[in-house]
Write a protein that holds these residues in place. Sequence first.
Motif, PDB file in Angstrom:
ATOM      1  N   GLY A 336      27.777  -3.578 -87.353  1.00 38.25           N
ATOM      2  CA  GLY A 336      28.371  -3.129 -86.104  1.00 38.25           C
ATOM      3  C   GLY A 336      28.401  -4.184 -85.013  1.00 38.25           C
ATOM      4  N   PRO A 337      27.250  -4.793 -84.655  1.00 38.50           N
ATOM      5  CA  PRO A 337      27.285  -5.821 -83.609  1.00 38.50           C
ATOM      6  C   PRO A 337      28.137  -7.031 -83.970  1.00 38.50           C
ATOM      7  CG  PRO A 337      25.047  -5.026 -83.935  1.00 38.50           C
ATOM      8  CD  PRO A 337      25.872  -4.470 -85.059  1.00 38.50           C
ATOM      9  N   PHE A 367      36.197  -4.430 -80.813  1.00 38.18           N
ATOM     10  CA  PHE A 367      34.928  -4.277 -80.099  1.00 38.18           C
ATOM     11  C   PHE A 367      34.480  -2.818 -80.102  1.00 38.18           C
ATOM     12  CE2 PHE A 367      33.030  -3.098 -75.966  1.00 38.18           C
ATOM     13  CZ  PHE A 367      31.811  -3.747 -76.087  1.00 38.18           C
ATOM     14  N   GLY A 368      35.397  -1.911 -79.806  1.00 40.22           N
ATOM     15  CA  GLY A 368      35.060  -0.488 -79.776  1.00 40.22           C
ATOM     16  C   GLY A 368      34.599   0.022 -81.120  1.00 40.22           C
ATOM     17  N   LEU A 369      35.263  -0.428 -82.182  1.00 38.78           N
ATOM     18  CA  LEU A 369      34.851  -0.024 -83.530  1.00 38.78           C
ATOM     19  C   LEU A 369      33.440  -0.532 -83.824  1.00 38.78           C
ATOM     20  CD1 LEU A 369      35.538   1.246 -86.258  1.00 38.78           C
ATOM     21  CD2 LEU A 369      36.552  -0.946 -86.932  1.00 38.78           C
ATOM     22  N   GLY A 370      33.165  -1.789 -83.468  1.00 34.41           N
ATOM     23  CA  GLY A 370      31.836  -2.358 -83.712  1.00 34.41           C
ATOM     24  C   GLY A 370      30.745  -1.629 -82.951  1.00 34.41           C
ATOM     25  N   MET A 371      30.987  -1.303 -81.676  1.00 33.26           N
ATOM     26  CA  MET A 371      29.980  -0.597 -80.891  1.00 33.26           C
ATOM     27  C   MET A 371      29.759   0.814 -81.414  1.00 33.26           C
ATOM     28  SD  MET A 371      28.665  -2.671 -78.774  1.00 33.26           S
ATOM     29  CE  MET A 371      27.669  -1.445 -77.927  1.00 33.26           C
ATOM     30  N   THR A 372      30.816   1.456 -81.888  1.00 36.02           N
ATOM     31  CA  THR A 372      30.663   2.799 -82.454  1.00 36.02           C
ATOM     32  C   THR A 372      29.833   2.762 -83.729  1.00 36.02           C
ATOM     33  OG1 THR A 372      32.791   3.477 -81.514  1.00 36.02           O
ATOM     34  CG2 THR A 372      31.932   4.798 -83.323  1.00 36.02           C
ATOM     35  N   ILE A 373      30.016   1.735 -84.534  1.00 31.02           N
ATOM     36  CA  ILE A 373      29.203   1.573 -85.737  1.00 31.02           C
ATOM     37  C   ILE A 373      27.741   1.318 -85.373  1.00 31.02           C
ATOM     38  CG2 ILE A 373      28.804   0.068 -87.744  1.00 31.02           C
ATOM     39  CD1 ILE A 373      31.831  -0.430 -87.804  1.00 31.02           C
ATOM     40  N   THR A 374      27.499   0.744 -84.198  1.00 32.95           N
ATOM     41  CA  THR A 374      26.163   0.289 -83.805  1.00 32.95           C
ATOM     42  C   THR A 374      25.318   1.351 -83.125  1.00 32.95           C
ATOM     43  OG1 THR A 374      27.003  -1.965 -83.486  1.00 32.95           O
ATOM     44  CG2 THR A 374      24.903  -1.424 -82.438  1.00 32.95           C
ATOM     45  N   VAL A 375      25.865   2.047 -82.124  1.00 38.53           N
ATOM     46  CA  VAL A 375      25.040   2.742 -81.131  1.00 38.53           C
ATOM     47  C   VAL A 375      24.208   3.879 -81.721  1.00 38.53           C
ATOM     48  CG1 VAL A 375      25.073   4.099 -79.008  1.00 38.53           C
ATOM     49  CG2 VAL A 375      26.522   2.068 -79.214  1.00 38.53           C
ATOM     50  N   VAL A 438      26.456 -10.965 -82.176  1.00 41.56           N
ATOM     51  CA  VAL A 438      26.187 -11.409 -83.541  1.00 41.56           C
ATOM     52  C   VAL A 438      24.682 -11.573 -83.766  1.00 41.56           C
ATOM     53  CG1 VAL A 438      26.478 -13.314 -85.181  1.00 41.56           C
ATOM     54  CG2 VAL A 438      28.442 -12.471 -83.872  1.00 41.56           C
ATOM     55  N   LEU A 439      23.977 -12.142 -82.773  1.00 38.63           N
ATOM     56  CA  LEU A 439      22.525 -12.289 -82.887  1.00 38.63           C
ATOM     57  C   LEU A 439      21.845 -10.925 -83.004  1.00 38.63           C
ATOM     58  CD1 LEU A 439      21.732 -15.127 -80.318  1.00 38.63           C
ATOM     59  CD2 LEU A 439      21.579 -15.252 -82.813  1.00 38.63           C
ATOM     60  N   GLY A 440      22.361  -9.941 -82.237  1.00 41.64           N
ATOM     61  CA  GLY A 440      21.815  -8.589 -82.344  1.00 41.64           C
ATOM     62  C   GLY A 440      21.964  -8.036 -83.744  1.00 41.64           C
ATOM     63  N   GLY A 441      23.114  -8.290 -84.374  1.00 35.58           N
ATOM     64  CA  GLY A 441      23.318  -7.849 -85.744  1.00 35.58           C
ATOM     65  C   GLY A 441      22.401  -8.558 -86.723  1.00 35.58           C
ATOM     66  N   ILE A 442      22.236  -9.867 -86.558  1.00 34.66           N
ATOM     67  CA  ILE A 442      21.377 -10.635 -87.466  1.00 34.66           C
ATOM     68  C   ILE A 442      19.924 -10.177 -87.357  1.00 34.66           C
ATOM     69  CG2 ILE A 442      20.451 -12.934 -87.918  1.00 34.66           C
ATOM     70  CD1 ILE A 442      23.196 -14.059 -87.101  1.00 34.66           C
ATOM     71  N   VAL A 443      19.453  -9.990 -86.118  1.00 34.75           N
ATOM     72  CA  VAL A 443      18.079  -9.507 -85.910  1.00 34.75           C
ATOM     73  C   VAL A 443      17.870  -8.170 -86.623  1.00 34.75           C
ATOM     74  CG1 VAL A 443      16.505  -8.565 -84.173  1.00 34.75           C
ATOM     75  CG2 VAL A 443      17.649 -10.752 -83.771  1.00 34.75           C
ATOM     76  N   SER A 444      18.839  -7.278 -86.486  1.00 31.99           N
ATOM     77  CA  SER A 444      18.735  -5.964 -87.132  1.00 31.99           C
ATOM     78  C   SER A 444      18.754  -6.090 -88.649  1.00 31.99           C
ATOM     79  CB  SER A 444      19.881  -5.059 -86.676  1.00 31.99           C
ATOM     80  OG  SER A 444      19.818  -4.817 -85.285  1.00 31.99           O
ATOM     81  N   GLY A 445      19.665  -6.929 -89.163  1.00 27.50           N
ATOM     82  CA  GLY A 445      19.773  -7.084 -90.607  1.00 27.50           C
ATOM     83  C   GLY A 445      18.507  -7.637 -91.225  1.00 27.50           C
ATOM     84  N   ILE A 446      17.833  -8.522 -90.497  1.00 25.92           N
ATOM     85  CA  ILE A 446      16.599  -9.109 -91.017  1.00 25.92           C
ATOM     86  C   ILE A 446      15.408  -8.172 -90.831  1.00 25.92           C
ATOM     87  CG2 ILE A 446      14.926 -10.975 -90.671  1.00 25.92           C
ATOM     88  CD1 ILE A 446      17.280 -12.787 -89.923  1.00 25.92           C
ATOM     89  N   GLY A 447      15.350  -7.496 -89.679  1.00 21.47           N
ATOM     90  CA  GLY A 447      14.124  -6.803 -89.302  1.00 21.47           C
ATOM     91  C   GLY A 447      14.073  -5.315 -89.562  1.00 21.47           C
TER      92      GLY A 447
END
Length: 464
Positions: A336-337, A367-375, A438-447
């Motif tokens: 998402g991010p 952007f809207g699609l990515g945030m919807t996948i994220t929140v 992108v960093l937010g997505g990477i942090v989530s994917g790793i952690g």
Amino acid sequence: MSTPPTPVMQRLVLIVAVLSAFVAFLDGTVITVALPAITRELGGGIVTQQWVMDAYLITLGSIILLAGSLSDVFGRKRVLFWGVVGFGVSSLICAVAPTAGVLIGARALQGVAGALLVPSSLALILSAFSGPAQAKAIGSWTAWTSTAFLAGPLIGGLLVDLVSWRLVFAINVIPIAVTLFFLARLPHDRPAAPGSRVDVIGAVLGIVGLGLPVFALIEQSRFGWTSPVIIVPACVGVVSFVLFIVHERRTAQPMMPLSLFRVRNFSVGNVSTFLVYGALSLGTFLLAVFLQQVAGYTATLAGLSMLPTTIISIALSTQVGRLAGKYGSRFFMLVGPIVAGAGFFLLLRLSSTADYWSEVFPGIVVFGLGMTITVAPLTSAILGSIEPARAGIASAVNNAVSRVAGLISVAAAGLIVGANLDVDGFHRAAIVTGVLLVLGGIVSGIGIVNPRRSDAPEKAPTAA
């Protein structure tokens, strides 16, 4: 709640949670279009406009941790009730305010009440739902509260243009009355645990430690970082927050148990929240300013430019929440991010004319699609990792992180774009926004770790 909630009761809980949060979100979006009319009638110019906004944000940011703790100690229904009533009373004072000073004071009271609403509404969901149903409920909460961002500018503009800015506040009475009607039908809260109490010292240090830095971050644009008006509150606030952390480590019943941060999904999720919401605030703020000051959009058209994001959220958030509940949040928080960041990279095509359909719309949709996948998965992963008894303070911490991230990123906007926002400056901001996402997505994917299907929420260690 003392007995397992029935499906009917769960629907009632979701209605109450959505309505109570909707009121707070709606007020935050309708006020912006009313500011010019307010100063035309009450005077005070830009200073009044700033404080009508800032008084709400400062008290909201100061009180939110205490509000989450109160929800855990005294019960979600009770705290939500006083938050809804307080918001209604302060809204009516705003509507009849004879002077700018009275309006600003009432807005500060609204911030206190607003701090009671959002953490308690989410905690109410966490106490009534579990497992995949909880993730779906959070998705529904996200979808319906997103309508506030869609309806706010439109409702506010119509009320201001056709009747009066005062109705922007008076209109809150309608959803508040409906919320109280449904809230009365919820069962009573569980009795407080024996010996539970409010951490008064922690509450005072937390209010000062959050409130003064929030004040400094908001007002630095007016006074500058070298002004004593900013330096003194910032320093006192930072020292108070350090003392708050020290106190929370030592006290037997802390307001914010630091053991929460030993839960992996909670700590990693809040790091991701900081990155994602910092990017969200920076990017959307500068896009709105750019479209008006550089591209010549009207305020209404600039606001409506983000409409696809809200529509996508309303349409898909419940489904995304359901899928995250079934398969886990990690994949969604990774993808998402990154998708949202790609949306801002698409906005690097913006020119000084910013043709909407060819230059703005594609990036906004991605952007809207990515945030919807994220929140919804992000909220579900963070709050679902904490035992329901601590859901109030967990939600409050997450809300505080997102708000502080937004304030810091907006305060840093000048360092990124320079003295005057132009095409190159916006492009730099779009790159920074995209990288943070992108960093937010990477942090989530790793952690982030998906719980096993049979797992209960991870219980935080009892020793702080």
